[in-house]
Design a protein around this motif. Structure first.
Motif: not given
Ligand SMILES: Nc1ncnc2c1ncn2[C@@H]1O[C@H](COP(=O)(O)OP(=O)(O)O)[C@@H](O)[C@H]1O
Ligand SMILES: [Mg+2]
Lengths: 233, 279
Positions: A70-82
């Motif tokens: 997506f245009q924004e990262p849309r990462l799950m804030p409660w998960l670490t990078v991996e």
């Protein structure tokens, strides 16, 4: 593999996202979608990804497995990078995740939460998440808008190598004409508000291409005039 | 002697050097915060001993502590504390569990919202203590009526926060799950529940607070054990020290359980990009 026939998307408030877009995409093609801000590029990708069902017209995918960044990262804030990278994966796949994290330059940051990432790092995490499932088709919405120029070139090379390995079909929305010239076989120019497919540019130069190639430079001038920069803010 | 103690202070200062950016601050806070209560306690104790306060109305702190200590020695105190704790715990579990289930359904599925939410909102406007006579009529004054009453108290804050939490989940994150072909169940368990956890935990904490309030009500209404029962005993036997003693115990237990939840909250929300998490 994808054929789009006269697809339009009109929002409830009568505002039009894009109108009457038709094109076809063959397997393994890399398509660039260029256009000024607000001409409906993101909306087009959302429709093609199946996230937005309120369109008119018709389109069909031959293969189902579509990945999207997506245009924004849309990462799950409660998960670490991996964990974020492995979000769409079934089963254990730690080695693939670590491998890809290395490729996007995030080795050593696996355990951070999204709140501790810079914009560029978050974007690279999102890219890794989109690539890790090895989709046959991948839709990328301005994937490198937040990374620095040098990292950007490396990531473009990464995309190219993945395309070579897996013959992935890519639809790449971008603002960056050089990026489109470097990666794409075809470039669709969207223009106006609502956006219309104004022109298709075919770039038959074999990949990998030399960024300073004279032929590409002349194409750049052509694209610039097509985009009609007077309309840009 | 003096030299020796000075030396001890110095080494101690050296030891705490590493943590001196946080330690003195909290120490200072504790110190400042305890000045007023300690002064009041001393005044209270002193004026009681001098006969300024009538001790049959307001016994002095040492008498209260002594009374609690006696009960602890006799062993009756532990029974009362245990009974109250078990009631709160059972009611809290039942209330939280049902609230999370119903709240998830109402928050996630439009049809459940339209079906269930109006009636819950209607019930919410009834002050929960008004249920007491009915529960006692239905279930007697045994354990079940008390536990249910506490559960009712816990239910509403947890439910409301759960629903609000789910409604507030970013649509954009849900779309990521859709891209990966997640089923509704996966979307709920992997995106919606973790995303609404902060709100849920807020609800659970205020639910626990209400749980303590309702256990007092339930035990005053009729019980043969528990801290609330001690309140009544104290009232009937004209012993304010028992009343104040159990009030103090309620305060300690309430504070302790809330601290426990706060601890869990901080642990599980470390990912949150909040002001409190700033380093
Ligand atoms: N959900 C929406 N509701 C109403 N209008 C929208 C919505 N999403 C996008 N638009 C409008 O559609 C147009 C195209 O948006 P977008 O696809 O994001 O543009 P781009 O990605 O090309 O910059 C914009 O004018 C925008 O305001
Ligand atoms: Mg866009």
């Amino acid at each position: 593999m994808l054929s789009v026939e006269q697809v339009s998307r009109t929002f409830n408030n009568k505002q039009v996202g894009f109108t009457d877009v038709s094109f076809t995409v063959k397997e393994g093609e890399v398509i660039g979608i260029l256009g000024t801000s607000g001409c409906g590029k993101s909306t087009l990708l959302r429709v093609l990804a199946g996230l937005d069902k309120d369109y008119t017209g018709k389109f069909t995918w031959e293969k189902e497995q579509v990945g999207m960044m997506f245009q924004e990262p849309r990462l799950m804030p409660w998960l670490t990078v991996e964990q974020n990278v492995g979000f769409g994966m079934k089963g254990d796949s730690n080695s693939t995740i670590q491998e890809l994290l290395k490729l996007v330059g995030l080795a050593g940051f696996e355990k951070l939460y999204p709140k501790d990432l810079s914009g560029g790092m978050a974007q690279r995490t999102a890219l890794a998440r989109a690539l890790v499932t090895e989709p046959k088709v991948i839709l990328l919405d301005e994937p490198f808008s937040a990374v620095d120029a040098f990292t950007k070139m490396q990531l473009q090379k990464l995309l190219l190598s993945i395309w070579k390995q897996q013959n992935t079909t890519m639809l790449l929305v971008t603002h960056d004409i050089d990026e489109a010239l470097f990666l794409c076989d075809k470039i669709f120019i969207l223009r106006g508000q609502p956006g219309e497919l104004y022109e298709t540019i075919i770039i038959s130069e074999p990949k990998p291409r030399d960024r300073g190639d004279f032929k590409l430079t002349t194409r750049k001038a052509e694209i610039l005039s097509l985009l009609d920069l007077k309309q840009t803010v | 002697m003096l030299e020796h103690s000075e030396h001890a202070v110095l080494t101690k200062a050296n030891k705490t050097k590493q943590s001196r950016y946080t330690k003195p601050k909290t120490n200072r806070k504790v110190l400042l915060g305890s000045i007023l209560p300690l002064t009041l306690l001393i005044i209270w104790e002193a004026s009681g001993r001098m006969g300024i306060i009538e001790s049959h109305l307001l016994p002095i702190p040492s008498v209260i502590v002594e009374g609690l200590y006696q009960m602890a020695l006799e062993g009756t105190l532990w029974g009362h504390i245990g009974t109250t704790l078990i009631r709160v715990f059972a009611g809290f579990l039942i209330g939280t569990f049902t609230a999370v289930i119903i709240g998830s359904l109402v928050g996630y599925m439009k049809i459940f919202e339209e079906l269930i939410d109006p009636i819950i909102q209607a019930f919410r406007s009834i002050p929960s203590l008004a249920w007491v006579p009915l529960f006692i009529l239905w279930m007697g004054i045994g354990e079940s009526s008390k536990v249910i009453l506490i559960a009712v108290g816990v239910f509403f804050p947890v439910y409301l926060n759960m629903v609000a939490g789910i409604r507030g989940v970013d649509r954009k994150l849900i779309e990521v799950g859709k891209i990966y072909g997640y089923t509704s169940f996966e979307i709920v368990s992997k995106i919606i529940l973790p995303a609404s956890l902060p709100s849920l935990l807020t609800g659970i904490r205020s639910g626990l607070g209400l749980g303590w309030m309702f256990v007092v009500a339930a035990e005053i209404m009729g019980a043969s054990k528990g801290l609330g029962y001690l309140l009544i005993v104290g009232q009937n036997t004209y012993s304010p020290d028992v009343i104040i003693g159990s009030i103090i115990l309620f305060a300690i237990l309430g504070k302790f359980t809330d601290w426990l939840l706060k601890f869990i909250e901080e642990r599980s929300l470390r990912w949150q990009d909040s002001y409190a998490n700033q380093r």
